[in-house]
Each structure stands twice: as structure tokens, then as C-alpha cells.
Design a protein around this motif. Structure first.
Motif, PDB file in Angstrom:
ATOM      1  N   ALA A   1       0.839  -1.193   0.000  1.00  0.00           N
ATOM      2  CA  ALA A   1       0.000   0.000   0.000  1.00  0.00           C
ATOM      3  C   ALA A   1       0.875   1.244   0.000  1.00  0.00           C
ATOM      4  N   LEU A   2       0.361   2.321  -0.566  1.00  0.00           N
ATOM      5  CA  LEU A   2       1.043   3.615  -0.516  1.00  0.00           C
ATOM      6  C   LEU A   2       0.637   4.300   0.786  1.00  0.00           C
ATOM      7  N   VAL A   3       1.591   4.593   1.650  1.00  0.00           N
ATOM      8  CA  VAL A   3       1.250   5.127   2.969  1.00  0.00           C
ATOM      9  C   VAL A   3       1.875   6.495   3.246  1.00  0.00           C
ATOM     10  N   ALA A   4       2.585   7.052   2.284  1.00  0.00           N
ATOM     11  CA  ALA A   4       3.070   8.434   2.402  1.00  0.00           C
ATOM     12  C   ALA A   4       3.316   8.970   1.007  1.00  0.00           C
ATOM     13  N   HIS A   5       3.104  10.270   0.849  1.00  0.00           N
ATOM     14  CA  HIS A   5       3.343  10.900  -0.437  1.00  0.00           C
ATOM     15  C   HIS A   5       3.797  12.337  -0.231  1.00  0.00           C
ATOM     16  N   SER A   6       4.377  12.878  -1.288  1.00  0.00           N
ATOM     17  CA  SER A   6       4.733  14.294  -1.308  1.00  0.00           C
ATOM     18  C   SER A   6       4.024  14.921  -2.501  1.00  0.00           C
ATOM     19  N   ASP A   7       4.202  16.196  -2.687  1.00  0.00           N
ATOM     20  CA  ASP A   7       3.569  16.852  -3.827  1.00  0.00           C
ATOM     21  C   ASP A   7       4.106  16.305  -5.154  1.00  0.00           C
ATOM     22  N   ALA A   8       5.367  15.847  -5.143  1.00  0.00           N
ATOM     23  CA  ALA A   8       5.995  15.367  -6.374  1.00  0.00           C
ATOM     24  C   ALA A   8       5.932  13.854  -6.528  1.00  0.00           C
ATOM     25  N   CYS A   9       5.824  13.128  -5.421  1.00  0.00           N
ATOM     26  CA  CYS A   9       5.970  11.671  -5.462  1.00  0.00           C
ATOM     27  C   CYS A   9       4.804  10.988  -4.743  1.00  0.00           C
TER      28      CYS A   9
ATOM     29  N   ASN B   1       4.559   7.794  -3.988  1.00  0.00           N
ATOM     30  CA  ASN B   1       4.958   6.611  -3.214  1.00  0.00           C
ATOM     31  C   ASN B   1       6.201   6.868  -2.363  1.00  0.00           C
ATOM     32  N   VAL B   2       6.125   7.871  -1.542  1.00  0.00           N
ATOM     33  CA  VAL B   2       7.222   8.199  -0.630  1.00  0.00           C
ATOM     34  C   VAL B   2       7.456   7.066   0.378  1.00  0.00           C
ATOM     35  N   ALA B   3       6.362   6.399   0.778  1.00  0.00           N
ATOM     36  CA  ALA B   3       6.479   5.256   1.673  1.00  0.00           C
ATOM     37  C   ALA B   3       5.491   4.189   1.258  1.00  0.00           C
ATOM     38  N   ILE B   4       5.931   2.917   1.370  1.00  0.00           N
ATOM     39  CA  ILE B   4       5.087   1.783   1.010  1.00  0.00           C
ATOM     40  C   ILE B   4       5.123   0.760   2.136  1.00  0.00           C
ATOM     41  N   CYS B   5       4.116  -0.087   2.214  1.00  0.00           N
ATOM     42  CA  CYS B   5       4.149  -1.139   3.217  1.00  0.00           C
ATOM     43  C   CYS B   5       3.269  -2.311   2.830  1.00  0.00           C
ATOM     44  N   ASP B   6       3.694  -3.481   3.268  1.00  0.00           N
ATOM     45  CA  ASP B   6       2.885  -4.692   3.239  1.00  0.00           C
ATOM     46  C   ASP B   6       2.836  -5.164   4.680  1.00  0.00           C
ATOM     47  N   GLU B   7       1.849  -4.699   5.417  1.00  0.00           N
ATOM     48  CA  GLU B   7       1.813  -4.948   6.853  1.00  0.00           C
ATOM     49  C   GLU B   7       1.587  -6.418   7.183  1.00  0.00           C
TER      50      GLU B   7
END
Length: 361
Positions: A146-154, A156-162
Motif C-alpha cells: 500500500a502507498l502510505v506516504a506521499h509528497s507533492d511530487a511523489c 509513493n514516498v512510503a510503502i508497506c505490506d503490513e
């Protein structure tokens, strides 16, 4: 007492020991291992979690540092940081490519938005500053992530498979510039890995002293002391461990603060050790005269430091062990392993190819 262990797997970045420091600050024992460490050795340590570090390479380059994909089958939580995040994506069915435009490249302080439902961001603000340093882009995120963080440009700043305990961030949570970065690492340790927090730096001190005593026995130890924090801490540990078996050669190059050389000498009077002070200010200043380029200065200081040290050491006679108190970031910044040179350090970058000592601890 046996402590829970987290392994920091080193892919040649500049902040690898800083990651380990953050883990230890959270009360969890941690060791840094090169990415070339056999998986059997890592598994034998029974880690509760593994952290993949950053690095200067691109994961799609055939020559880049890689990891045996079997590590993803152990059921051990993994946190990938920057290169480590992209390495995870690359190995688990994602696709990492070179960013085709500047908007996909991110460097420095970046406003970032977090999904606080993710365990990595539990209890933290939904928005904050992160420190970015990546020119590659996760074009495709692995299935199940899952995509769990983003920025204005990106996106997929953070991803996870919990479900598998896999987390990846494209920024550096270990640096001070990232707001709540240590809290994110703490969440990985406690919320994901189930850390008990059963370790302290005091444990490290006692362990280090015991290991030095076991290795040295009744041998004689020689230590190169520059007066900096790293070599001074090494000297203090060895002094506690073996006392009068230690000889410290303090190379006073005249480049410290006013009266600091005297303060260093005074500080080591509390131990029953042999303390030799080599006053070499005139030599160092003469060698540096007229030199303005910083890297050349560092090389000169390093070369002269070891030569003065060697000259003094020859007067002492045979020793069994040499201690060089150099912290790992100094080694990495000087270009060790897969890391690029940032700046050479006085007792790393200028070390000549030939020195007169055989055994190093």
C-alpha cells in the motif's frame, strides 16, 4: 544476558551507523553488517527485524549491491530506507527506474503526508518534513503493498505490506532533518518487530570491555590518540579493560582548540596507562603552509599523523595489538566499501599503504 537483535544491512550509504545509533537510542541492540554477509550468518543471529540502508547505487544496475531474495521468506520484518526501499521493491515484483524529469527526483527537506493508520506512523502527525535524497523512481510498487506516504511530487514516498511486516521509505528517518524520524524507527521496532527494549549503552560498555580483555589477555596494546571523541572513547574503553598494558601515543598536531592538548593529557591521568605526548605542531603547520585545498589538507594531516605515530611507536618496542579509534562514519565518508568519498579523515584518508603494525583491534 542475551538481547533481542536488529540487523542493519549496509548497502554503502553514508548514514548507516546513524541508523544503528537511532535503534540503540530506542533501547534495542543493533549490529551493522555488510550486504555481503552470508544469509546463514544473519539468520543465526535470530534478528527480530532487519533494516536495509541507503546507498549511492541504482538497484537496476547489474553491478549494484543486492541481497538474496530468500531473506524475504523468513517472516522477519524489514524496513528499507531510500536505496533499501527501492531494493525491496525491485526484489518483490516492483519496478524502479531512473526519474525522467526533475519532479520525480527529490533532494533535501520535503513536505510529506502520512497515513497514520500505518504502524510506522502510529501516533504521529499526518504531515511533516522529511529529508529526501533519491534520483530513481518506483514506477511500479510490488503487489500487496500500500502507498502510505506521499509528497507533492511523489505518490509513493512510503510503502508497506503490513501482513508481511515489510516497510519502505524513500527518505531518511535517521537524520535530524526528518521530523519524528526517530519515532518512526521506534514504531518499526516496537509496533512491528515487538521489541522489548531490554538494552542500554551501559550494556555495550561492559560487553566491549569484556571482549577487549578476552582478546588482549596479557598482551601489550598501542593506541593512536588524536584527542577527538572517537579515538578518546576507544582509549577509555581499552584503558578500563587492560590498564597499564596500554600505551597511548597522543599526536598533538596543534590544530585543536586553545589548551585542548593539555586537557586531553589531563583527562587520561585517571587511568594507570602509559601516555606519550608527541608535540608536533611545528611539523604539521609547516607541511600545511601554502595549502588551501581542503581535501589535500586532510591527506597531509593523515599522512603526517601516522608517520609521527610510527616514529613514537618505534621507541616503545614490540606491542601485540594496535588500536585505531575511528568511528565508522569516518571510514565510510573516506570512501570505504561501496560508498563514495565525501571527505577524507585525518586517520583514515591519509593512511599510507605501508605501516609498521600487524594486528589491529
Amino acid at each position: 544476558m542475551s538481547h533481542q537483535t536488529v540487523i542493519v544491512l549496509d548497502f554503502g550509504g553514508q548514514y548507516n551507523q546513524l541508523i544503528a545509533r537511532r535503534v540503540r537510542e530506542c533501547g534495542v541492540y543493533c549490529e551493522v553488517k555488510p550486504y555481503t554477509t552470508p544469509l546463514a550468518d544473519i539468520r543465526a543471529m535470530n534478528p527480530i527485524g532487519i533494516i536495509f540502508t541507503g546507498g549511492p547505487n541504482s538497484v537496476y544496475d547489474p553491478k549494484s549491491p543486492q541481497v538474496d531474495p530468500a531473506i524475504f521468506t523468513w517472516g522477519v520484518p524489514i524496513l528499507g530506507i531510500c536505496y533499501g526501499c527501492q531494493l525491496m521493491a525491485h526484489n518483490l515484483g516492483g519496478r524502479v527506474t531512473e526519474a525522467q524529469d526533475d519532479s520525480a527526483r527529490e533532494y533535501g527537506k520535503t513536505e510529506t503526508y502520512f497515513d497514520s493508520a500505518c504502524k510506522l506512523f502510529k501516533g504521529l502527525p499526518a504531515q511533516g518534513i522529511t529529508w529526501m535524497s533519491h534520483g530513481d523512481y518506483m514506477e511500479k510498487v510490488p503487489e500487496g503493498f500500500a502507498l502510505v506516504a506521499h509528497s507533492d511530487a511523489c505518490p509513493n514516498v512510503a510503502i508497506c505490506d503490513e501482513s508481511r511486516g515489510f516497510y519502505g521509505v524513500q527518505y531518511h528517518p535517521e537524520v535530524n532533518h526528518t521530523e519524528h524520524g526517530t519515532d518512526m524507527i521506534r514504531n518499526f521496532l516496537y509496533e512491528v518487530c515487538g521489541a522489548a527494549g531490554d538494552w542500554t549503552m551501559g550494556d555495550y560498555k561492559e560487553t566491549a570491555i569484556r571482549q577487549i580483555r578476552e582478546k588482549v589477555g596479557d598482551g601489550k596494546v598501542l593506541l593512536a590518540l588524536s584527542g577527538g571523541v572517537d579515538s578518546s572513547v576507544a582509549a577509555a574503553l581499552v584503558a578500563e579493560a587492560v590498564g597499564s598494558q596500554l600505551t597511548c601515543v597522543f599526536v598533538d598536531h596543534g590544530l585543536m582548540r586553545l589548551n585542548e592538548g593539555d586537557e586531553v593529557e589531563e583527562a587520561f591521568k585517571k587511568w594507570d596507562i602509559n601516555f606519550v605526548r608527541a608535540n608536533a605542531e611545528e611539523l604539521f603547520l609547516s607541511k600545511l603552509s601554502g595549502v588551501s585545498e581542503p581535501e589535500r589538507k586532510r591527506k597531509i594531516i593523515g599522512e603526517e599523523f601516522i608517520r609521527v605515530f610510527e616514529e613514537e611507536a618505534k621507541k616503545i618496542g614490540r606491542v601485540d595489538y594496535l588500536v585505531q579509534g575511528t568511528i565508522y562514519p569516518d571510514v565510510i565518508e573516506s570512501g570505504a566499501g561501496d560508498a563514495a568519498v565525501i571527505k577524507s579523515h585525518h586517520n583514515v584518508g591519509g593512511l599510507p599503504d605501508y605501516v609498521d603494525f600487524k594486528e589491529i583491534i
